[in-house]
Write a protein that holds these residues in place. Structure first.
Motif, PDB file in Angstrom:
ATOM      1  N   PRO A  39       0.830  -1.207   0.000  1.00  0.00           N
ATOM      2  CA  PRO A  39       0.000   0.000   0.000  1.00  0.00           C
ATOM      3  C   PRO A  39       0.860   1.252   0.000  1.00  0.00           C
ATOM      4  O   PRO A  39       1.840   1.355   0.733  1.00  0.00           O
ATOM      5  N   GLY A  40       0.495   2.197  -0.868  1.00  0.00           N
ATOM      6  CA  GLY A  40       1.228   3.449  -0.962  1.00  0.00           C
ATOM      7  C   GLY A  40       2.386   3.436  -1.928  1.00  0.00           C
ATOM      8  O   GLY A  40       2.942   4.491  -2.246  1.00  0.00           O
ATOM      9  N   LEU A  67      -8.280  -1.817 -12.339  1.00  0.00           N
ATOM     10  CA  LEU A  67      -7.877  -1.853 -10.932  1.00  0.00           C
ATOM     11  C   LEU A  67      -8.205  -0.545 -10.230  1.00  0.00           C
ATOM     12  O   LEU A  67      -8.569  -0.542  -9.052  1.00  0.00           O
ATOM     13  N   ALA A  68      -8.081   0.573 -10.947  1.00  0.00           N
ATOM     14  CA  ALA A  68      -8.432   1.872 -10.366  1.00  0.00           C
ATOM     15  C   ALA A  68      -9.927   1.944 -10.086  1.00  0.00           C
ATOM     16  O   ALA A  68     -10.364   2.403  -9.020  1.00  0.00           O
ATOM     17  N   GLU A  69     -10.724   1.474 -11.032  1.00  0.00           N
ATOM     18  CA  GLU A  69     -12.182   1.480 -10.859  1.00  0.00           C
ATOM     19  C   GLU A  69     -12.596   0.592  -9.691  1.00  0.00           C
ATOM     20  O   GLU A  69     -13.555   0.896  -8.963  1.00  0.00           O
ATOM     21  N   ALA A  70     -11.856  -0.506  -9.478  1.00  0.00           N
ATOM     22  CA  ALA A  70     -12.175  -1.426  -8.380  1.00  0.00           C
ATOM     23  C   ALA A  70     -11.623  -0.946  -7.041  1.00  0.00           C
ATOM     24  O   ALA A  70     -11.898  -1.554  -6.009  1.00  0.00           O
ATOM     25  N   ARG A  76      -1.678   9.468  -9.997  1.00  0.00           N
ATOM     26  CA  ARG A  76      -1.327  10.819  -9.588  1.00  0.00           C
ATOM     27  C   ARG A  76      -0.490  11.459 -10.685  1.00  0.00           C
ATOM     28  O   ARG A  76       0.367  10.815 -11.275  1.00  0.00           O
ATOM     29  N   ARG A  77      -0.717  12.753 -10.911  1.00  0.00           N
ATOM     30  CA  ARG A  77       0.012  13.484 -11.933  1.00  0.00           C
ATOM     31  C   ARG A  77       1.182  14.227 -11.314  1.00  0.00           C
ATOM     32  O   ARG A  77       1.316  14.303 -10.100  1.00  0.00           O
ATOM     33  N   GLY A  78       2.012  14.784 -12.167  1.00  0.00           N
ATOM     34  CA  GLY A  78       3.110  15.593 -11.683  1.00  0.00           C
ATOM     35  C   GLY A  78       4.441  14.886 -11.752  1.00  0.00           C
ATOM     36  O   GLY A  78       4.558  13.738 -12.201  1.00  0.00           O
ATOM     37  N   ARG A  79       5.467  15.577 -11.281  1.00  0.00           N
ATOM     38  CA  ARG A  79       6.840  15.085 -11.363  1.00  0.00           C
ATOM     39  C   ARG A  79       7.001  13.736 -10.663  1.00  0.00           C
ATOM     40  O   ARG A  79       7.745  12.871 -11.111  1.00  0.00           O
ATOM     41  N   TYR A  80       6.343  13.576  -9.534  1.00  0.00           N
ATOM     42  CA  TYR A  80       6.433  12.328  -8.773  1.00  0.00           C
ATOM     43  C   TYR A  80       5.154  11.505  -8.917  1.00  0.00           C
ATOM     44  O   TYR A  80       4.778  10.771  -8.010  1.00  0.00           O
ATOM     45  N   PHE A  84      -0.296   4.311  -8.067  1.00  0.00           N
ATOM     46  CA  PHE A  84       0.065   3.865  -6.731  1.00  0.00           C
ATOM     47  C   PHE A  84      -0.998   2.931  -6.167  1.00  0.00           C
ATOM     48  O   PHE A  84      -2.195   3.115  -6.415  1.00  0.00           O
ATOM     49  N   VAL A  85      -0.558   1.958  -5.390  1.00  0.00           N
ATOM     50  CA  VAL A  85      -1.491   1.119  -4.651  1.00  0.00           C
ATOM     51  C   VAL A  85      -2.124   1.980  -3.557  1.00  0.00           C
ATOM     52  O   VAL A  85      -1.438   2.773  -2.901  1.00  0.00           O
ATOM     53  N   VAL A  86      -3.425   1.852  -3.374  1.00  0.00           N
ATOM     54  CA  VAL A  86      -4.120   2.661  -2.368  1.00  0.00           C
ATOM     55  C   VAL A  86      -3.618   2.308  -0.969  1.00  0.00           C
ATOM     56  O   VAL A  86      -3.098   1.209  -0.737  1.00  0.00           O
TER      57      VAL A  86
END
Length: 242
Positions: A39-40, A67-70, A76-80, A84-86
């Motif tokens: 996670p994370g 997987l995102a819908e589930a 996440r957008r941006g440089r970093y 990601f796993v929730v």
């Protein structure tokens, strides 16, 4: 940024072209549920996943969207940025709810599968002439599992068992054992964590690995069987009378 554990490589390998989307979903879910991508943590980039799984980036993108819908991953957008796993995995989703109503039938069925798959994996791993890299990886997996904090024990335990499956020499066995480990972990999550049991588990792991490294196939199989029977006895005690 933390890189996912090398254990993820045990599960993310080439998939069958005839059902690439479904296989991609399954491999990613196994890696997430077994904690190889915790996670994370960020998933490998789409291009890397496509190369590892030998599928198109469109297939990877479609699987990640599912997987995102589930509720398993978030983008996440941006440089970093990335996928990601929730922080907290869903207890149930369109991809299948986690069971908690286990009983005798589930315990016994899982035990039979473990005797067939994991005892055989240990025997075959011991019968092979392992490379120095394979021997080092097995010894390291044992060391890390033995030294694990309680919160990380399940993940490193699963990684050790999956590595033994990989060392059997049968790539087809790894996803079968990965699916089995999810069943085992779900059962273990339904009972209390007992310190003496963890101690016994570490001792049994040491016996299994020692036999594999020494090339004693039957001793490795017997040690794995003892390990499985110990866990099964504990599960029977807590779950079979429900």
């Amino acid at each position: 940024m933390h890189v996912p554990s090398e254990g993820v490589e045990l599960l993310i390998g080439a998939v069958r072209p005839s059902n690439a989307y479904e296989e991609t979903i399954r491999r990613l879910l196994q890696s997430i549920r077994l904690g190889f991508i915790p996670p994370g943590e960020r998933l490998p980039a789409e291009r890397d996943l496509a190369a590892m799984l030998k599928v198109s980036r469109d297939t990877v993108r479609e699987a990640i969207a599912t997987l995102a819908e589930a509720g398993y991953v978030v983008s996440r957008r941006g440089r970093y940025g990335g996928t990601f796993v929730v922080a907290e995995l869903p207890s149930g989703s369109a991809l299948g709810a986690e069971r908690t109503d286990f009983g005798e039938d589930e315990v016994e069925d899982t035990a039979v599968l473990r005797r067939v798959l994991e005892v055989g994996a240990a025997r075959e791993a011991a019968a092979r002439e392992l490379s120095s890299e394979e021997r080092t990886a097995l010894a390291l997996a044992l060391e890390e599992c033995s030294a694990a904090e309680e919160s990380d024990h399940r993940r490193l335990d699963s990684r050790l068992h999956l590595l033994i499956a990989e060392l059997s020499g049968s790539p087809s066995l790894v996803p079968l054992v990965a699916n089995l480990r999810m069943r085992v972990n779900a059962l273990l999550d339904a009972i209390p964590v007992l310190a003496p049991n963890l101690t016994h588990s570490h001792q049994q792991h040491e016996a299994i690995v020692a036999a594999i490294l020494a090339g004693r196939a039957e001793s490795a199989a017997e040690a794995m069987l003892e390990h499985i029977e110990g866990s099964t006895a504990l599960l029977r005690g807590f779950l079979s009378s429900r």
